[in-house]
Design a protein around this motif. Sequence first.
Motif, short mmCIF file in Angstrom:
data_model
loop_
_atom_site.label_atom_id
_atom_site.label_comp_id
_atom_site.label_asym_id
_atom_site.label_seq_id
_atom_site.Cartn_x
_atom_site.Cartn_y
_atom_site.Cartn_z
N GLY A 259 149.29 -5.27 -24.78
CA GLY A 259 149.28 -6.69 -24.43
C GLY A 259 148.00 -7.10 -23.74
N VAL A 260 147.51 -6.25 -22.85
CA VAL A 260 146.26 -6.56 -22.15
C VAL A 260 145.10 -6.57 -23.13
N ARG A 261 145.11 -5.62 -24.05
CA ARG A 261 144.05 -5.55 -25.05
C ARG A 261 144.07 -6.78 -25.95
N LEU A 262 145.26 -7.23 -26.32
CA LEU A 262 145.39 -8.45 -27.13
C LEU A 262 144.89 -9.66 -26.36
N GLY A 263 145.17 -9.73 -25.05
CA GLY A 263 144.67 -10.82 -24.24
C GLY A 263 143.15 -10.84 -24.19
N GLY A 264 142.53 -9.68 -24.06
CA GLY A 264 141.08 -9.61 -24.09
C GLY A 264 140.51 -10.05 -25.42
N LEU A 265 141.21 -9.69 -26.51
CA LEU A 265 140.75 -10.11 -27.84
C LEU A 265 140.83 -11.62 -28.00
N LEU A 266 141.93 -12.23 -27.54
CA LEU A 266 142.05 -13.69 -27.64
C LEU A 266 141.02 -14.39 -26.78
N LEU A 267 140.74 -13.84 -25.60
CA LEU A 267 139.72 -14.43 -24.74
C LEU A 267 138.34 -14.33 -25.38
N SER A 268 138.06 -13.21 -26.04
CA SER A 268 136.79 -13.06 -26.75
C SER A 268 136.71 -14.03 -27.92
N LEU A 269 137.82 -14.23 -28.61
CA LEU A 269 137.84 -15.18 -29.72
C LEU A 269 137.56 -16.59 -29.23
#
Length: 209
Positions: free
Chosen positions: A2-12
């Motif tokens: 979940g944390v990794r997905l949050g970082g990906l969305l923030l990068s997007l």
Amino acid sequence: GGVRLGGLLLSLLGWVCSCVTTVLPQWKTLNLDLNEMETWISGLWEACVSQEEAGTVCKAFESFLSLPQELQVARILMVASHGLGLVGLLLSGWGLECFQFHRPRGVLKTRLCLLGGALEVSASATTLFPVSWVAYATFQDFWDDSVPEIVPRWEFGDALFLGWAAGLFLALGGLIIIISACLGNEDGPSPWTAVNGPRFLTKINGPGV
């Protein structure tokens, strides 16, 4: 995950903001005291004149070499930032838990996320540097004592603030991806230990142990 997905969305989000920043012409604005209904704006690719009655008229810059040095560098670095950010998003996306690989998942996913996060941080640097340089050049020109006070001065445009936000989102997203990959790699069992550990102990202690 979940944390990794949050970082990906923030990068997007940062990558999208960076693309919008590159296209927007509002890098610098100029208001004329003699005609308050007219506003000049300048970006990386074109300059525009906005009037309340006639609307907005834009004209693209004819020559790349005729631009100031900070705008030339900004064009190159912003385009490079888009490429780095896009590749980083793809690699980080492949490193999520929803993708399956034939080789040990923990090793490959960690490497993909580390590389993707590093590319997002690099995209952040290539976004913040040109935006800050253009802002610094605008600040110097605004407070230039050699220019008479009656001459209008360029000021910060909205695209600069959006560019700073994009660089911040890219940096935070990339760091979150890197940290989550490192912590996930430490917490998870080693593939070599899980597969080869019992076999190694059997050879040492014998089959009856």
